[in-house]
Design a protein around this motif. Structure first.
Motif, PDB file in Angstrom:
ATOM      1  N   TYR A  93      -2.207  15.490  -0.034  1.00  0.00           N
ATOM      2  CA  TYR A  93      -2.731  14.290   0.619  1.00  0.00           C
ATOM      3  C   TYR A  93      -1.905  13.069   0.215  1.00  0.00           C
ATOM      4  N   GLN A  94      -1.643  12.942  -1.081  1.00  0.00           N
ATOM      5  CA  GLN A  94      -0.896  11.790  -1.566  1.00  0.00           C
ATOM      6  C   GLN A  94       0.545  11.812  -1.053  1.00  0.00           C
ATOM      7  N   ALA A  95       1.155  12.985  -0.986  1.00  0.00           N
ATOM      8  CA  ALA A  95       2.515  13.089  -0.458  1.00  0.00           C
ATOM      9  C   ALA A  95       2.550  12.729   1.018  1.00  0.00           C
ATOM     10  N   ASP A  96       1.543  13.135   1.770  1.00  0.00           N
ATOM     11  CA  ASP A  96       1.467  12.792   3.187  1.00  0.00           C
ATOM     12  C   ASP A  96       1.320  11.288   3.361  1.00  0.00           C
ATOM     13  N   MET A  97       0.539  10.665   2.482  1.00  0.00           N
ATOM     14  CA  MET A  97       0.354   9.224   2.567  1.00  0.00           C
ATOM     15  C   MET A  97       1.639   8.481   2.180  1.00  0.00           C
ATOM     16  N   ARG A 156       3.220   5.754  -3.127  1.00  0.00           N
ATOM     17  CA  ARG A 156       4.376   6.480  -3.666  1.00  0.00           C
ATOM     18  C   ARG A 156       4.342   6.517  -5.186  1.00  0.00           C
ATOM     19  N   GLU A 157       3.997   5.405  -5.812  1.00  0.00           N
ATOM     20  CA  GLU A 157       3.906   5.369  -7.268  1.00  0.00           C
ATOM     21  C   GLU A 157       2.813   6.322  -7.757  1.00  0.00           C
ATOM     22  N   LEU A 158       1.688   6.342  -7.065  1.00  0.00           N
ATOM     23  CA  LEU A 158       0.601   7.247  -7.437  1.00  0.00           C
ATOM     24  C   LEU A 158       1.017   8.699  -7.261  1.00  0.00           C
ATOM     25  N   LEU A 159       1.827   8.969  -6.252  1.00  0.00           N
ATOM     26  CA  LEU A 159       2.312  10.331  -6.049  1.00  0.00           C
ATOM     27  C   LEU A 159       3.166  10.784  -7.228  1.00  0.00           C
ATOM     28  N   TYR A 160       3.977   9.898  -7.775  1.00  0.00           N
ATOM     29  CA  TYR A 160       4.788  10.273  -8.937  1.00  0.00           C
ATOM     30  C   TYR A 160       3.893  10.710 -10.093  1.00  0.00           C
ATOM     31  N   TRP A 161       2.821   9.980 -10.318  1.00  0.00           N
ATOM     32  CA  TRP A 161       1.910  10.337 -11.412  1.00  0.00           C
ATOM     33  C   TRP A 161       1.157  11.616 -11.104  1.00  0.00           C
ATOM     34  N   GLN A 192       0.825  -1.208   0.000  1.00  0.00           N
ATOM     35  CA  GLN A 192       0.000   0.000   0.000  1.00  0.00           C
ATOM     36  C   GLN A 192       0.858   1.257   0.000  1.00  0.00           C
ATOM     37  N   VAL A 193       1.929   1.260   0.786  1.00  0.00           N
ATOM     38  CA  VAL A 193       2.821   2.424   0.808  1.00  0.00           C
ATOM     39  C   VAL A 193       3.508   2.580  -0.540  1.00  0.00           C
ATOM     40  N   ALA A 194       3.957   1.468  -1.113  1.00  0.00           N
ATOM     41  CA  ALA A 194       4.600   1.528  -2.429  1.00  0.00           C
ATOM     42  C   ALA A 194       3.618   2.029  -3.484  1.00  0.00           C
ATOM     43  N   ARG A 195       2.371   1.595  -3.396  1.00  0.00           N
ATOM     44  CA  ARG A 195       1.341   2.058  -4.336  1.00  0.00           C
ATOM     45  C   ARG A 195       1.103   3.553  -4.167  1.00  0.00           C
TER      46      ARG A 195
END
Length: 126
Positions: free
Chosen positions: A66-70, A24-29, A19-22
């Motif tokens: 939000y995504q960066a915090d996650m 982080r990947e979503l944050l890149y996008w 979930q954390v890796a997901r």
């Protein structure tokens, strides 16, 4: 039993890592989209001088934050802390409807399902 607990804990840890890796990947996008959209909006604002062109930056900023915090912040620690508070002070929220299933209730449901199949063979089981 101890091996079962260890296995379940390792599976939980792996799922959390995924979930954390997901996140982080979503944050890149999201981050890439945000940068490109911000540059486009700023360029549009410079040409038109209309502040409405910059309006989408506000909600996009919240999404990226939000995504960066996650992904890199301490959001998971806050979520875990809130879950611990719920488990400690609000256990009634965690109760299953009709309580925990028992061996007899599972057997009864299995028998009911078998009986239903005998009475209505063409109806798919629930």
């Amino acid at each position: 039993v101890e091996r079962q607990i260890q296995m379940q804990n390792q599976m939980r840890e792996r799922m959390m890592a995924m979930q954390v890796a997901r996140a982080r990947e979503l944050l890149y996008w999201f981050g890439s989209f945000y940068v490109l959209a911000a540059l486009g909006m700023i360029a549009g604002f410079r040409r038109t001088r209309k502040p409405g062109v910059l309006a989408p930056l506000l909600p996009l900023s919240f999404v990226v934050a939000y995504q960066a915090d996650m992904a890199y912040g301490n959001k998971l620690h806050r979520i875990r802390s809130e879950a611990e508070n719920i488990m400690q002070f609000e256990m009634d929220l965690l109760e299953l409807p009709c309580g925990l299933p028992s061996a007899s209730s599972i057997d009864q449901a299995r028998l009911d399902n078998d009986e239903r199949k005998k009475l209505h063979p063409s109806v798919p089981p629930l």
